[in-house]
Design an enzyme around this catalytic site. Structure first.
Site, short mmCIF file in Angstrom:
data_model
loop_
_atom_site.label_atom_id
_atom_site.label_comp_id
_atom_site.label_asym_id
_atom_site.label_seq_id
_atom_site.Cartn_x
_atom_site.Cartn_y
_atom_site.Cartn_z
N GLU A 252 0.89 -1.18 0.00
CA GLU A 252 0.00 0.00 0.00
C GLU A 252 0.91 1.22 0.00
O GLU A 252 1.50 1.56 1.03
CB GLU A 252 -0.89 0.00 1.25
N CYS A 286 -1.86 9.67 2.69
CA CYS A 286 -1.54 9.12 1.37
C CYS A 286 -2.54 9.55 0.30
O CYS A 286 -2.22 9.54 -0.87
CB CYS A 286 -1.42 7.61 1.44
N GLU A 381 4.97 12.49 -5.14
CA GLU A 381 4.18 12.63 -3.92
C GLU A 381 4.85 13.66 -3.02
O GLU A 381 6.04 13.55 -2.70
CB GLU A 381 4.09 11.29 -3.19
#
Ligand code: NAD
Length: 478
Positions: A252, A286, A381
Site C-alpha cells: 500500500e 496518502c 508525492e
C-alpha cells in the site's frame, strides 16, 4: 512499555525486552524526550518469529467465534482508552488532537469489522460437471491462514494502519510481527499490550523496533515469515518486493491524488472540504489532495476561496490544543523536501496563491497555480500541505492531466453531468474513483489499494483477510 531507565522495549511473546543499544525518541512538537527506543537485532527477530510461529498454530485452532470475541474485546479496550491513545498519536506525530481522536474511532471500527470477518471465512463451491471429466466430483475451497505476517507500517496513522494489519491478520488465524515506523513505536506497543490485557494469547502480536534499513530487511527476508504486508513509500515498497522472494507481498504505497471539478460544481460549497482534503495533518495523508483540475471559468474563484479559507487556519501551534488546524511536520527532511519543491516550482514560473511560509518545523498551507506538468510538485508525492491548481478548457484535458501520473490511488470527480461522470468512470486510472467526493475519503471496509506505483493488493478489512489467506481447493471423488 518503558523501564526505570526510560528505555522503551520490544514486545515479544507477551514480554518486554530492553536492549543496550538505544535511540532517542522525542515528542515531535515539544521535542521533549519520550524515552530511549530499544533497537532489535537478529536475536530478537528470531525470538519474535519463533514466538509468533508457535502462537499462530494455537490461535488458528481457536473457534472463529472466539477469535471474533477477542477482537471485539480489543475494540472495546481501545474505545475505553480513546483519550490516552489519541494523546500518544499527538506526541509521536504532532497530529492535531481532533484528528487523533477521529483516528482512534476509525481504529475501533477496523477492529470491530475484523471481529465480524473472523466469522465469515468462507470459500466457494465449484460446479465440477461444468466441464467434461468433472462428472461425479465435488469441489470447494477453504481459506487457511498464511502463518506469520510481517506488518510494516508508516508514521501517519499509527493506530488505524496498524489496526488494518492486526485486525484482518488475526481474524484469519495468523500471527503478526509489527515493525512500526521509528517515529511511532509507542502507538503499536500500546495496542499490543491492550491485546494481552483482553486475553489475546502471547506471541500472536509482537512488536519489534529498529531502523527500517537494518531490522526491516532482516524481517522481510526471514525464513519464518510467510507474508509481508507493507504500507509506506514507493521506494521502500519496491525494495521490499525485490528482496521478498516468492512470499505474498501486499504493498500500500503513496500517491499524488487529484480531484477534477467540472463546470457544474458548486465551488463555494465544496471549497472548505477541498482545503481540509489537501492540508489536514499537514498533507501527510496518502490520499491528500495534491492536484485540483478546475474549469478555467472557475479558476480564479477557487484560488481566492482557498486563500480565504487557509487564512483562517491556526498553524504551527500545539497539536494538543483543539483549535490547532496544522501543527509541525513529522521531521526536518519532510519540510526541506516540500520547501525545495515549492522553490523549484517558483523558478519554473509557478504563481503562489498563498502559503510558502515556514516557521521552525511548520509549513503553512501552500496553493500554487501555473505549474508546468513536469515539476516534482505535480509528478511526485509531496506528503506536505501543498496543492496545485490546474485550469482546463474541456473535460478530456482534465482527465489526461490527472492520468499523467505514476500514481493512482484515489481520485475525486465532481460533476452533475452524467456524460462526464460516465466518461470519468471509464477513463480515469485509479484504485478508486469517488464521484462528488474528495479523494481523501476512506471508509475502513472499502476495498482500498492503488494501481501503477501506488501499490498492489487491497486492504479494507474483508479484502485484507482474503489477502492474508491461502485458498485451498478440495476435490472429492466419492
Ligand atoms: P516509509 O516508507 O519511510 O516507512 C514505512 C515503514 O517502512 C517504516 O516502518 C520504516 O521503518 C519501514 N522501512 C524503511 N526501510 C525499510 C526496509 N529497507 N525494509 C523494511 N522496512 C523498511 O514511509 P513513511 O514516511 O513512514 O510514511 C509515508 C509514506 O507512506 C507515504 O509515501 C504515504 O503515501 C505512504 N502511505 C500509504 C498508505 C496507503 O494505504 N497506501 C497509507 C499511509 C501512508
Amino acid at each position: 512499555m518503558k523501564n526505570e531507565q526510560g528505555i522503551i522495549g520490544l514486545f515479544i511473546d507477551g514480554n518486554y525486552f530492553f536492549t543496550e543499544q538505544t535511540v532517542e525518541h522525542r515528542n515531535v512538537y515539544h521535542q521533549t524526550l519520550l524515552g530511549h527506543l530499544s533497537q532489535a537485532d537478529a536475536t530478537h527477530l528470531n525470538l519474535a518469529v519463533e514466538a509468533a510461529s508457535n502462537a499462530q498454530k494455537q490461535w488458528a485452532m481457536l473457534p472463529a467465534y472466539r477469535r471474533s470475541e477477542l477482537l471485539f474485546a480489543l475494540a472495546e479496550e481501545l474505545q475505553r482508552n480513546t483519550e490516552e491513545a489519541a494523546m500518544l498519536i499527538v506526541a509521536e506525530t504532532a497530529k492535531p488532537i481532533t484528528l487523533a481522536r477521529a483516528e482512534i474511532m476509525r481504529a475501533v471500527t477496523t477492529y470491530r469489522l475484523s471481529a465480524e470477518e473472523a466469522t465469515r471465512l468462507q470459500g466457494e463451491t465449484l460446479v465440477m460437471d461444468a466441464v467434461r471429466g468433472g462428472e461425479g466430483k465435488s469441489a470447494f475451497t477453504v481459506l487457511e491462514p498464511v502463518g506469520v505476517i510481517a506488518a510494516i507500517t508508516p508514521f501517519n496513522f499509527p493506530f488505524n494502519l496498524v489496526a488494518h494489519k492486526i485486525g484482518p491478520a488475526l481474524a484469519a488465524g495468523n500471527a503478526v510481527i509489527i515493525k512500526p515506523s521509528s517515529q511511532t513505536p509507542c502507538c503499536a506497543l500500546w495496542i499490543a499490550e491492550a491485546a494481552k490485557r483482553v486475553g489475546i494469547q502471547d506471541g500472536v502480536i509482537n512488536v519489534i523496533i529498529g531502523s527500517g534499513g537494518i531490522i526491516g530487511d532482516a524481517l522481510v527476508t526471514h525464513k519464518g515469515i510467510q507474508m509481508i504486508s507493507f504500507t509506506g513509500s514507493f521506494d521502500v515498497g519496491l525494495h521490499i518486493r525485490s528482496i521478498a522472494g516468492l512470499r505474498k507481498t501486499l504493498l500500500e504505497l503513496g500517491s499524488n491524488s487529484a480531484v477534477i471539478l467540472d463546470q457544474s460544481t458548486d465551488i463555494n460549497l465544496i471549497a472548505p472540504k477541498l482545503a481540509s482534503g489537501a492540508c489536514a495533518f499537514s498533507g501527510q495523508v496518502c490520499i491528500s489532495i495534491q492536484r485540483i483540475a478546475v474549469h478555467e471559468s472557475q479558476h480564479d474563484q477557487l484560488c481566492s476561496l482557498l486563500k480565504t479559507i487557509f487564512s483562517g487556519w491556526i498553524v504551527g501551534t500545539d497539536p494538543a490544543e483543539s483549535n490547532t488546524s496544522m501543527s509541525k511536520m513529522i521531521n526536518s527532511s519532510a519540510l526541506i523536501k516540500a520547501k525545495n519543491a515549492v522553490q523549484q516550482a517558483k523558478n519554473a514560473g509557478a504563481t503562489v496563491i498563498c502559503g510558502d511560509d515556514y516557521h521552525e518545523m511548520s509549513m503553512w498551507p501552500t496553493v500554487l497555480t501555473d505549474c508546468p506538468s513536469h515539476l516534482d510538485i505535480v509528478q511526485q508525492e509531496m506528503f506536505a500541505p501543498i496543492v496545485v491548481i490546474q485550469k482546463y478548457r474541456d473535460i478530456q484535458e482534465a482527465i489526461d492531466w490527472v492520468n499523467d501520473s505514476r500514481y493512482g490511488l484515489n481520485t475525486g470527480f465532481y460533476s452533475n453531468n452524467l456524460k462526464h461522470v460516465w466518461h470519468a468512470i471509464r477513463t480515469i486510472k485509479s484504485g478508486a474513483l469517488l464521484i462528488n467526493e474528495i479523494p481523501t475519503y476512506r471508509a475502513d471496509h472499502m476495498p482500498y489499494g492503488g494501481v501503477k506505483d501506488s501499490g498492489t493488493g487491497k486492504e479494507g478489512v474483508a479484502y485484507a483477510v482474503r489477502e492474508m489467506c491461502h485458498e485451498k481447493l478440495i476435490v472429492i471423488q466419492p
